[in-house]
Scaffold this active site. Structure first.
Site, PDB file in Angstrom:
ATOM      1  N   THR A  11       8.406 -17.432 -34.275  1.00  0.00           N
ATOM      2  CA  THR A  11       8.992 -16.160 -34.725  1.00  0.00           C
ATOM      3  C   THR A  11       8.009 -15.002 -34.617  1.00  0.00           C
ATOM      4  O   THR A  11       8.394 -13.863 -34.348  1.00  0.00           O
ATOM      5  CB  THR A  11       9.459 -16.290 -36.199  1.00  0.00           C
ATOM      6  OG1 THR A  11      10.445 -17.306 -36.256  1.00  0.00           O
ATOM      7  CG2 THR A  11      10.049 -15.002 -36.730  1.00  0.00           C
ATOM      8  N   ASP A  28       9.749 -21.790 -29.021  1.00  0.00           N
ATOM      9  CA  ASP A  28      10.166 -21.991 -30.401  1.00  0.00           C
ATOM     10  C   ASP A  28       9.564 -23.352 -30.768  1.00  0.00           C
ATOM     11  O   ASP A  28       9.667 -24.300 -29.998  1.00  0.00           O
ATOM     12  CB  ASP A  28      11.702 -22.049 -30.459  1.00  0.00           C
ATOM     13  CG  ASP A  28      12.237 -22.183 -31.881  1.00  0.00           C
ATOM     14  OD1 ASP A  28      13.010 -21.314 -32.290  1.00  0.00           O
ATOM     15  OD2 ASP A  28      11.889 -23.168 -32.573  1.00  0.00           O
ATOM     16  N   SER A  29       8.948 -23.470 -31.941  1.00  0.00           N
ATOM     17  CA  SER A  29       8.197 -24.705 -32.210  1.00  0.00           C
ATOM     18  C   SER A  29       9.078 -25.931 -32.333  1.00  0.00           C
ATOM     19  O   SER A  29       8.578 -27.052 -32.325  1.00  0.00           O
ATOM     20  CB  SER A  29       7.302 -24.537 -33.436  1.00  0.00           C
ATOM     21  OG  SER A  29       8.046 -24.595 -34.627  1.00  0.00           O
ATOM     22  N   SER A  30      10.399 -25.760 -32.404  1.00  0.00           N
ATOM     23  CA  SER A  30      11.283 -26.932 -32.360  1.00  0.00           C
ATOM     24  C   SER A  30      11.170 -27.628 -31.008  1.00  0.00           C
ATOM     25  O   SER A  30      11.543 -28.791 -30.870  1.00  0.00           O
ATOM     26  CB  SER A  30      12.732 -26.509 -32.588  1.00  0.00           C
ATOM     27  OG  SER A  30      12.831 -25.865 -33.828  1.00  0.00           O
ATOM     28  N   THR A  59       6.827 -21.708 -37.315  1.00  0.00           N
ATOM     29  CA  THR A  59       6.639 -22.389 -38.598  1.00  0.00           C
ATOM     30  C   THR A  59       7.360 -23.734 -38.673  1.00  0.00           C
ATOM     31  O   THR A  59       6.938 -24.619 -39.412  1.00  0.00           O
ATOM     32  CB  THR A  59       7.125 -21.513 -39.769  1.00  0.00           C
ATOM     33  OG1 THR A  59       8.502 -21.186 -39.560  1.00  0.00           O
ATOM     34  CG2 THR A  59       6.318 -20.249 -39.896  1.00  0.00           C
ATOM     35  N   ASP A  60       8.442 -23.887 -37.889  1.00  0.00           N
ATOM     36  CA  ASP A  60       9.277 -25.086 -38.062  1.00  0.00           C
ATOM     37  C   ASP A  60       8.496 -26.391 -37.926  1.00  0.00           C
ATOM     38  O   ASP A  60       8.692 -27.313 -38.711  1.00  0.00           O
ATOM     39  CB  ASP A  60      10.444 -25.086 -37.050  1.00  0.00           C
ATOM     40  CG  ASP A  60      11.485 -24.017 -37.379  1.00  0.00           C
ATOM     41  OD1 ASP A  60      11.435 -23.458 -38.487  1.00  0.00           O
ATOM     42  OD2 ASP A  60      12.345 -23.740 -36.513  1.00  0.00           O
ATOM     43  N   GLN A  92       9.895 -39.982 -50.430  1.00  0.00           N
ATOM     44  CA  GLN A  92      10.728 -38.802 -50.141  1.00  0.00           C
ATOM     45  C   GLN A  92      10.353 -37.627 -51.034  1.00  0.00           C
ATOM     46  O   GLN A  92      10.726 -36.486 -50.756  1.00  0.00           O
ATOM     47  CB  GLN A  92      12.208 -39.144 -50.339  1.00  0.00           C
ATOM     48  CG  GLN A  92      12.739 -40.108 -49.298  1.00  0.00           C
ATOM     49  CD  GLN A  92      14.164 -40.566 -49.572  1.00  0.00           C
ATOM     50  OE1 GLN A  92      14.854 -40.016 -50.422  1.00  0.00           O
ATOM     51  NE2 GLN A  92      14.607 -41.562 -48.845  1.00  0.00           N
ATOM     52  N   CYS A  93       9.636 -37.889 -52.131  1.00  0.00           N
ATOM     53  CA  CYS A  93       9.214 -36.792 -53.022  1.00  0.00           C
ATOM     54  C   CYS A  93       8.012 -36.077 -52.402  1.00  0.00           C
ATOM     55  O   CYS A  93       7.039 -36.729 -52.057  1.00  0.00           O
ATOM     56  CB  CYS A  93       8.761 -37.327 -54.380  1.00  0.00           C
ATOM     57  SG  CYS A  93      10.024 -38.216 -55.272  1.00  0.00           S
TER      58      CYS A  93
END
Ligand code: ASP
Length: 356
Positions: free
Chosen positions: A29, A72-74, A104-105, A291-292
């Protein structure tokens, strides 16, 4: 470098500069613009630079490498991680610090990857980006870049204050392989639940020196290989056994990141444990990650995790899923013995987890 990057220009070549910094612009971005259909797409850094004239007034010697095609970092790939690491490795002696401009992704994955690909790093490598493009009035890009440059150039007693791979975002400096993108629509996009903030930028930049890595001097090594033959299984109540099959039957699977509940608990009904046992016996490495975002895996604390140690599931302790994936890819490619892979998964290699 020549194919992947172009050297944009020296923003400021100052003989009296305090430090020389290499900026590697990958996209995200930070430098995006809107296309005709209103979607954000990556933009050329030459035109991005026009938006930050202050770069030449920082008293730094800055060289900029830009991906020829910013992404795009994706769309980041293992090859991109290798290219970023290689650019740092090949220019390591010429620069005091490195700033990587990145979307940032998937920034937390790339920062983790660079931390594993470059062993014995002792200079600052600061990833940063933005939530709003540099051309927009309320953009966070300028502050993030300028503070990242300042952090990358800071020294104390002749040594860099920061000697590791980090993410700087929204006034906070985080260890790269401890960070996660936790918010998508506010400026504070990143968190590091299980490791302290390394620095905060206010009126001054205050460094948390006890938390920052203090590596022993050793030769920098470039370890680019990554084995992508791993899978992730994120548990949820009601999950059908067929999903366990689908994941563990993946062709060529060598490692599994098991995203468990709470402090490392799994369902004990169904045949998850049976399939995990078979997989481990046939040589698949299984790493248990919670997952936490905060807290740690403690296998055996509850009845629902007591069998994991005995069947050979390795506790990931307080590692993030992002760092677990990268560490697994790195170890499967760089170690031949299963015992060595398992031993290293249980220890901290780059400050990515706190062993039990
Ligand atoms: N999609 C963007 C990227 O990761 C988001 C960002 O940069 O904030 O490249």
């Amino acid at each position: 470098l020549v194919e992947k990057y172009k050297i944009v220009k020296l923003a400021s070549q100052n003989a009296k500069s305090q430090a020389s910094i290499l900026i590697i612009y990958t996209g995200g971005t930070f430098g995006m613009v809107y296309d005709d259909d209103g979607h954000l797409i990556p933009f050329d850094f030459e035109r991005v630079m026009d938006k930050i004239p202050v770069l030449s007034k920082l008293g730094l010697s800055i060289t900029i490498y830009s991906f020829v095609q910013p992404v795009d970092s994706s769309n980041m790939t293992i090859t991109d991680w290798q290219d970023i690491s290689k650019a740092i490795y090949e220019n390591y002696d010429q620069f005091d610090g490195f700033v990587v401009l990145h979307g940032t992704d998937t920034m937390a994955y790339s920062a983790s990857a660079v931390s594993f690909m470059l062993e014995n790093i002792s200079k600052p490598v600061i990833f940063t980006g933005a939530q709003i493009p540099i051309g927009a009035t309320r953009s966070d890009a300028r502050e993030n870049l300028i503070a990242a440059l300042e952090i990358a150039s800071r020294k104390s007693a002749g040594r860099p204050i920061v000697q590791e791979v980090c993410i700087y975002f929204n006034y906070k400096l985080l260890r790269g392989n401890r960070a996660q993108k936790i918010r998508s629509s506010v400026f504070g996009a990143f968190g590091s639940e299980n490791y302290p903030i390394l620095a905060e930028a206010g009126v001054d930049i205050s460094f948390n020196e006890v938390a920052i890595a203090q590596p022993q001097p050793a030769e920098l090594r470039f370890l680019p290989d990554m084995d992508p033959n791993i899978a992730i299984l994120s548990l949820y109540p009601g999950m059908p056994d067929q999903l366990v099959d689908a994941v563990l039957d993946m062709k060529g699977i060598k490692g599994l990141v098991l995203e468990s509940f709470g402090s490392g608990n799994v369902m004990t009904h169904g045949y998850l444990l049976e399939r995990l046992t078979d997989a481990i016996q046939s040589g698949v490495v299984v790493l248990n990650v919670s997952q936490c975002p905060g807290g740690r895996v403690t296998q055996g604390r509850y009845e629902t995790s007591k069998q994991l140690d005995s069947i050979g599931v390795i506790s990931g302790n307080d590692i993030t899923t992002e760092a677990a994936i990268i560490k697994m890819m790195h170890l499967l490619a760089n170690e031949t013995l299963l015992t060595a892979i398992k031993a290293k998964l249980s220890t901290s290699m780059r400050g990515e987890m706190t062993p039990s």
